[in-house]
Design an enzyme around this catalytic site. Structure first.
Site, PDB file in Angstrom:
ATOM      1  N   CYS A   1       0.816  -1.220   0.000  1.00 32.44           N
ATOM      2  CA  CYS A   1       0.000   0.000   0.000  1.00 32.44           C
ATOM      3  C   CYS A   1       0.848   1.267   0.000  1.00 32.44           C
ATOM      4  CB  CYS A   1      -0.949  -0.018   1.187  1.00 32.44           C
ATOM      5  SG  CYS A   1      -1.786  -1.591   1.339  1.00 32.44           S
TER       6      CYS A   1
ATOM      7  N   HIS B   1      -3.855   6.544   2.447  1.00 29.80           N
ATOM      8  CA  HIS B   1      -4.222   5.205   2.000  1.00 29.80           C
ATOM      9  C   HIS B   1      -5.602   4.861   2.579  1.00 29.80           C
ATOM     10  CE1 HIS B   1      -4.284   1.049   1.144  1.00 29.80           C
ATOM     11  NE2 HIS B   1      -4.003   0.647   2.374  1.00 29.80           N
TER      12      HIS B   1
ATOM     13  N   ASN C   1     -10.157  -1.012  -0.046  1.00 31.35           N
ATOM     14  CA  ASN C   1      -8.703  -0.842   0.019  1.00 31.35           C
ATOM     15  C   ASN C   1      -8.076  -1.400  -1.268  1.00 31.35           C
ATOM     16  OD1 ASN C   1      -5.982  -1.221   0.509  1.00 31.35           O
ATOM     17  ND2 ASN C   1      -6.254  -1.976   2.596  1.00 31.35           N
TER      18      ASN C   1
HETATM   19  O1  UT7 Z   1      -3.795  -2.006   3.465  1.00 35.09           O
HETATM   20  C1  UT7 Z   1      -3.127  -2.504   4.565  1.00 35.09           C
HETATM   21  C2  UT7 Z   1      -3.552  -1.832   5.750  1.00 35.09           C
HETATM   22  N1  UT7 Z   1      -4.610  -2.589   6.406  1.00 35.09           N
HETATM   23  C3  UT7 Z   1      -5.221  -2.031   7.402  1.00 35.09           C
HETATM   24  O2  UT7 Z   1      -4.959  -0.901   7.726  1.00 35.09           O
HETATM   25  C4  UT7 Z   1      -6.213  -2.852   8.186  1.00 35.09           C
HETATM   26  C5  UT7 Z   1      -6.112  -2.473   9.631  1.00 35.09           C
HETATM   27  N2  UT7 Z   1      -7.046  -3.189  10.467  1.00 35.09           N
HETATM   28  C6  UT7 Z   1      -8.372  -2.927  10.454  1.00 35.09           C
HETATM   29  O3  UT7 Z   1      -8.821  -2.076   9.712  1.00 35.09           O
HETATM   30  C7  UT7 Z   1      -9.266  -3.669  11.426  1.00 35.09           C
HETATM   31  O4  UT7 Z   1      -8.458  -4.381  12.338  1.00 35.09           O
HETATM   32  C8  UT7 Z   1     -10.242  -4.648  10.718  1.00 35.09           C
HETATM   33  C9  UT7 Z   1     -11.303  -3.856   9.992  1.00 35.09           C
HETATM   34  C10 UT7 Z   1      -9.495  -5.534   9.756  1.00 35.09           C
HETATM   35  C11 UT7 Z   1     -10.943  -5.531  11.764  1.00 35.09           C
HETATM   36  O5  UT7 Z   1     -11.620  -4.720  12.709  1.00 35.09           O
HETATM   37  P1  UT7 Z   1     -11.465  -5.034  14.268  1.00 35.09           P
HETATM   38  O6  UT7 Z   1     -12.299  -4.060  14.972  1.00 35.09           O
HETATM   39  O7  UT7 Z   1      -9.992  -5.037  14.572  1.00 35.09           O
HETATM   40  O8  UT7 Z   1     -12.100  -6.456  14.378  1.00 35.09           O
HETATM   41  P2  UT7 Z   1     -11.450  -7.812  14.903  1.00 35.09           P
HETATM   42  O9  UT7 Z   1     -10.461  -8.340  13.919  1.00 35.09           O
HETATM   43  O10 UT7 Z   1     -10.986  -7.600  16.315  1.00 35.09           O
HETATM   44  O11 UT7 Z   1     -12.699  -8.775  14.923  1.00 35.09           O
HETATM   45  C12 UT7 Z   1     -13.788  -8.538  15.811  1.00 35.09           C
HETATM   46  C13 UT7 Z   1     -14.842  -9.564  15.565  1.00 35.09           C
HETATM   47  C14 UT7 Z   1     -14.334 -11.005  15.590  1.00 35.09           C
HETATM   48  O12 UT7 Z   1     -15.316 -11.800  16.203  1.00 35.09           O
HETATM   49  P3  UT7 Z   1     -15.174 -12.240  17.729  1.00 35.09           P
HETATM   50  O13 UT7 Z   1     -13.900 -12.992  17.806  1.00 35.09           O
HETATM   51  O14 UT7 Z   1     -15.153 -10.958  18.517  1.00 35.09           O
HETATM   52  O15 UT7 Z   1     -16.398 -13.061  17.952  1.00 35.09           O
HETATM   53  C15 UT7 Z   1     -14.231 -11.367  14.130  1.00 35.09           C
HETATM   54  O16 UT7 Z   1     -14.367 -12.749  13.922  1.00 35.09           O
HETATM   55  O17 UT7 Z   1     -15.415  -9.387  14.268  1.00 35.09           O
HETATM   56  C16 UT7 Z   1     -15.412 -10.632  13.557  1.00 35.09           C
HETATM   57  N3  UT7 Z   1     -15.271 -10.348  12.141  1.00 35.09           N
HETATM   58  C17 UT7 Z   1     -16.332 -10.158  11.329  1.00 35.09           C
HETATM   59  N4  UT7 Z   1     -17.666 -10.171  11.561  1.00 35.09           N
HETATM   60  C18 UT7 Z   1     -18.484  -9.918  10.527  1.00 35.09           C
HETATM   61  C19 UT7 Z   1     -14.144 -10.217  11.411  1.00 35.09           C
HETATM   62  N5  UT7 Z   1     -14.446  -9.931  10.135  1.00 35.09           N
HETATM   63  C20 UT7 Z   1     -15.804  -9.887  10.064  1.00 35.09           C
HETATM   64  C21 UT7 Z   1     -16.693  -9.632   9.011  1.00 35.09           C
HETATM   65  N6  UT7 Z   1     -18.021  -9.654   9.291  1.00 35.09           N
HETATM   66  N7  UT7 Z   1     -16.304  -9.345   7.756  1.00 35.09           N
END
Ligand code: UT7
Length: 320
Positions: free
Chosen positions: A111, A247, A277
């Protein structure tokens, strides 16, 4: 002399896939995607390829800059999803444009790819070896996704953005770049499986894997820091910057950066709502949208910043 952006272009696949559409193929909801990321849809390539979108974006950028292909000395493409290992996407663009006088190569900086490309061009221009260059960020990330993995497939989109850059009296004022390979495991995509007869049991994973929280923490810490460094180097105050083009990974990251810099969120244009993204394509596609909306006037000071897999990051302060 420094590098100045004199034209932009972009290309997006025809197919727009909404969050609601994704609800039908993976265990997710529109509400989750919107509230955690701000993303509402993404363009997915069906007929388009990384190369075809890169060529379309490049042609539009040349038109915008009123530059002919023969004038281009250097073509750099940032991509982590080329159509082939070789020839490079940059060489394919060269051929399609008839840019016979250019040197062309790809770089892999995820990115931050467009930012790294601009940094290389700026260095060539300061060395006096290049007058006109084309920098492209192009991705077909949809082919790198595990479409059963809801934690990644909902986040990314396809597309390409390009900028024509020319050495000029003013332009790029400062460039900050960095990498942290020690944290590279946070965001990976394995290459193709080895099938030579001497290697047994190659277990490499084929698709994108991300530790979202690690990348999130990295982004909210490193991006404001790199922008502050770039501002300091350029002797520019954040208040004097018209737009910060970041980004487009996550609206929450952009809001956190705006807060940390003490700047209004209005100064951070976004298109992640529509595009998701696009990795290396993200910053140049947004730059083209902002340019075509007529939001930039000659002499404006803007900041571009990219960050992602590697880990890699880059920020630049430039005069439009
Ligand atoms: O281009 C490279 C740069 N990339 C980035 O900058 C990405 C940076 N990270 C992020 O933007 C965030 O960490 C994410 C959007 C990827 C994830 O958000 P989060 O608030 O960190 O969520 P999480 O990974 O902690 O997941 C929370 C919950 C989990 O469930 P449990 O374990 O709490 O029951 C996941 O399984 O959300 C669940 N989950 C989803 N639920 C519905 C993860 N993906 C999804 C989904 N739909 N698509």
């Amino acid at each position: 002399m420094p590098a100045r952006i004199i034209g932009t272009g972009s290309a997006l696949p025809a197919l727009l896939v909404s969050n609601r559409e994704l609800e039908k193929i993976v265990d997710t909801t529109d509400e989750w995607i919107r509230s955690r990321t701000g993303i509402e849809s993404r363009h997915i390539a069906v007929e388009e390829t990384t190369t075809s979108m890169a060529i379309e974006a490049a042609k539009k950028a040349l038109q915008d800059a009123k530059v002919s292909p023969e004038e281009i000395d250097l073509i750099i493409v940032g991509t982590i999803s080329p159509d082939h290992y070789f020839p490079s996407t940059a060489c394919e663009i060269q051929s399609a444009l008839g840019a016979a006088n250019a040197t062309a190569f790809d770089i892999s900086a995820a990115c931050a790819g467009f930012l790294f490309g601009l940094g290389i061009v700026d260095a060539y221009m300061k060395a006096g070896t290049v007058r006109t260059a084309l920098v492209v960020g192009a991705e077909t990330l949809s082919k790198m996704m595990d479409w059963n993995d809801r934690s990644t497939c909902v986040l990314f989109g396809d597309g390409a953005g390009a900028a024509v850059v020319r050495s000029d009296e003013s332009g790029i004022m400062s460039m900050v770049q960095g990498s942290d390979g020690a944290r590279g495991n946070a965001l990976t995509c394995e290459g193709r499986r080895v099938n030579n007869p001497y290697k047994k049991n190659d277990t490499s994973l084929d698709y994108t894997k991300m530790n979202g929280q690690e990348v999130y923490k990295f982004a909210v810490k490193t991006v404001p820091k790199s922008i502050e460094e770039a501002l300091l180097k350029a002797n520019v105050k954040a208040d004097d910057v018209k737009y910060f083009l970041l980004h487009q990974a996550n609206l929450r990251i952009i809001e956190a950066v705006a807060k940390r810099l003490g700047q209004s969120i209005e100064k951070f244009p976004t298109n992640l709502q529509e595009c998701g993204n696009i990795s290396a394509g993200s910053v140049p596609v947004l730059l083209d949208h902002v340019n075509r909306e007529g939001m930039l006037q000659k002499g404006d000071t803007i900041v571009l910043a990219g960050f992602g897999a590697g880990l890699t990051w880059g920020a630049t302060v430039l005069i439009w």
